[in-house]
Design an enzyme around this catalytic site. Structure first.
Site, PDB file in Angstrom:
ATOM      1  N   GLY A 282       0.577  -1.073  -0.252  1.00  8.39           N
ATOM      2  CA  GLY A 282      -0.098  -0.261   0.176  1.00  8.39           C
ATOM      3  C   GLY A 282       0.915   0.802   0.166  1.00  8.39           C
ATOM      4  O   GLY A 282       1.971   1.418   0.856  1.00  8.39           O
TER       5      GLY A 282
ATOM      6  N   GLY B 275      -0.346   5.006   0.323  1.00 13.70           N
ATOM      7  CA  GLY B 275      -0.679   6.109   0.428  1.00 13.70           C
ATOM      8  C   GLY B 275       0.456   6.740   1.831  1.00 13.70           C
ATOM      9  O   GLY B 275       1.512   6.031   1.478  1.00 13.70           O
TER      10      GLY B 275
ATOM     11  N   LYS C 111     -10.649   7.709  16.454  1.00 14.38           N
ATOM     12  CA  LYS C 111     -10.470   8.655  16.282  1.00 14.38           C
ATOM     13  C   LYS C 111     -10.616   9.394  14.683  1.00 14.38           C
ATOM     14  O   LYS C 111     -11.033  10.618  14.957  1.00 14.38           O
ATOM     15  CB  LYS C 111      -8.842   8.845  16.859  1.00 14.38           C
TER      16      LYS C 111
END
Length: 465
Positions: free
Chosen positions: A51, A53, A288
């Site tokens: 990944g 990101g 959160k």
């Protein structure tokens, strides 16, 4: 899944902290971890980030900057899908970033890689996300150039022999990708170590309502034992960490690997501690993001009122504490990196930014939760998952004032409001202020005291009997 010899572990391991206490230099820390994993001379420690990101890319880049010089001892790679085109506007902005940084410009010229960015700026060629990542540009974080990275677009090639896999995927993609990874691990003899950076949950209602965190998704998909799956979280704004702003984090999981990995990952500007409470940290990591969206809305709707934001902070953290006490009998206190992670996400980050854009009318919930230049807004799916889970009548708790059974979500008015704004879309962003200013809203301290009484603890929420 990992093959029939899942019980086999790396023989070099003896005691979680043995051999790491005296490893202080960079190469010494690398050698210590190599010994624990059982790597011999000429066999590099293979780390792959799955990944690409912002945080997954920065994590890989931090390791490359620190350990990449020891090429015969470690190999650091990052996997991302091929074929994602960079649009013209992004290519133009990228060209501006390159020319504003002399060090980056010189590096690209030296690597004979500059011309393609000129051509993309003029519209004469198309750049691809995996192509620019090799030069150190993450599509979700163009303004923060990273070091050059070894990029692999074939998932099997990336993971089949990896010693450490870093999960940099959104929680919504974690299960799917690791189910694919499990196909490539059927013949493995050694058990890989997995560090998950993902924040979010899935809600499952059968056989009883429960949550599934990213580490559990990985465990279910691959059959890698939980003692080899860890979670790393903290107040981590990716671009700031790469720019060497001081930060800290906790790596959570079984003692077997968390202590050696905390030592290996620690840097002068990035302090990593270890903690045993995987559940609370991972759940808080998802929560959160839920409340950060609301924080962004409050900030935009009140013109950054410090008073309004602090009132929101008090109420949302009390809901977070209440929810974690449903999940764990003695959850880690909301303090240290756990509190800092919550604070910085509410203050700055893609979820808070998303909330601001919604409140300003520059985005709408029906536009989806994957935003160009920002990536996946993980708080949206987490709102739906937590609301769906905590609305189940089978989880009813006694309302402290009305003395009648209610679903746990009824004690979480902010979560309810965010669901009505983002998921059912029956209310506008203004509703978050109405919920915050409700005259009947209890003192946040009362919700925390209720949570800490232990009467609401629901072990079934984690799939436990």
């Amino acid at each position: 899944m990992v093959g029939s010899i899942m019980g086999v572990v790396h023989n070099a391991y003896t005691n979680g902290s043995v051999g790491v206490q005296n490893c202080n230099g960079v190469e010494e820390k690398l050698d210590c971890l190599r010994r624990l994993i059982g790597k011999g001379d000429g066999d590099p420690l293979r780390i792959v980030s799955v990944g690409a990101g912002a945080w997954g890319s920065v994590f890989a880049a931090l390791l490359q900057d620190t350990y990449g010089q020891f090429r015969d001892k470690i190999q650091i790679r990052i996997w991302r899908r091929a074929g994602r085109a960079v649009d013209r506007a992004t290519a133009e902005h990228l060209f501006e970033v390159i020319n504003s940084r002399e060090d980056v410009l010189r590096r690209l010229i030296r690597r004979c890689a500059y011309l393609k960015y000129v051509e993309a700026r003029l519209g004469d060629r198309t750049l691809f996300a995996d192509e620019i990542l090799k030069d150190g540009f993450c599509l979700n974080m163009i303004e923060t150039p990273l070091c050059p990275l070894k990029v692999v677009t074939n998932l099997q090639e990336a993971v089949w022999d990896a010693d450490i896999v870093v999960n940099g995927l959104p929680s919504t993609e974690t299960r799917e990708i690791f189910e694919e990874i499990s196909k490539y691990w059927k013949e493995r003899i050694t058990v890989p170590i997995i560090i998950s950076l993902s924040k979010g949950i899935e809600a499952a209602l059968e056989p009883v309502p429960h949550i599934i965190t990213p580490t559990k998704m990985i465990n279910q998909a691959t059959r890698v034992p939980m003692e080899n799956i860890l979670y790393l979280g903290g107040p981590n704004i990716a671009s700031e960490i790469y720019n060497k702003e001081y930060a800290n984090a906790r790596i959570c999981g079984a003692e077997k690997w968390r202590k050696p990995l905390a030592k290996f990952l620690r840097q002068p500007h990035f302090i990593v501690w270890d903690n045993s409470d995987l559940v609370t940290h991972e759940v808080m990591g998802g929560l959160k993001n839920v409340y950060a969206i609301g924080a962004g809305m409050v900030a935009a709707l009140t013109n950054e009122s410090a008073t309004s934001k602090s009132v929101y902070f008090a109420h949302c953290t009390s809901e977070m504490i209440f929810i974690t006490h449903l999940l764990a009998e003695e959850p880690e206190k909301l303090a240290g990196p756990l509190l800092a992670d919550t604070y910085v996400t509410l203050l700055k980050g893609r979820n808070a930014w998303y909330g601001q854009m919604l409140a300003k009318g520059q985005l709408r919930p029906d536009m989806g939760d994957s935003i160009s230049g920002k990536g996946m807004i993980q708080g949206v799916s987490a709102v739906e998952a937590f609301f769906e889970l905590l609305s189940q009548s089978s989880l009813n708790v006694l309302h402290p004032e009305e003395n009648k059974p209610v679903a746990p979500v009824e004690l979480c008015p902010i979560l309810k409001t965010l669901y009505k704004i983002l998921i059912s879309r029956e209310q506008s962003s203004q509703a978050i202020l109405k919920a915050l200013r409700d005259e009947n809203l209890n003192d946040p301290r009362e919700r925390i005291e209720i949570a800490q009484s232990h009467v609401f603890y629901k072990p079934s929420l984690l799939g436990q009997p």
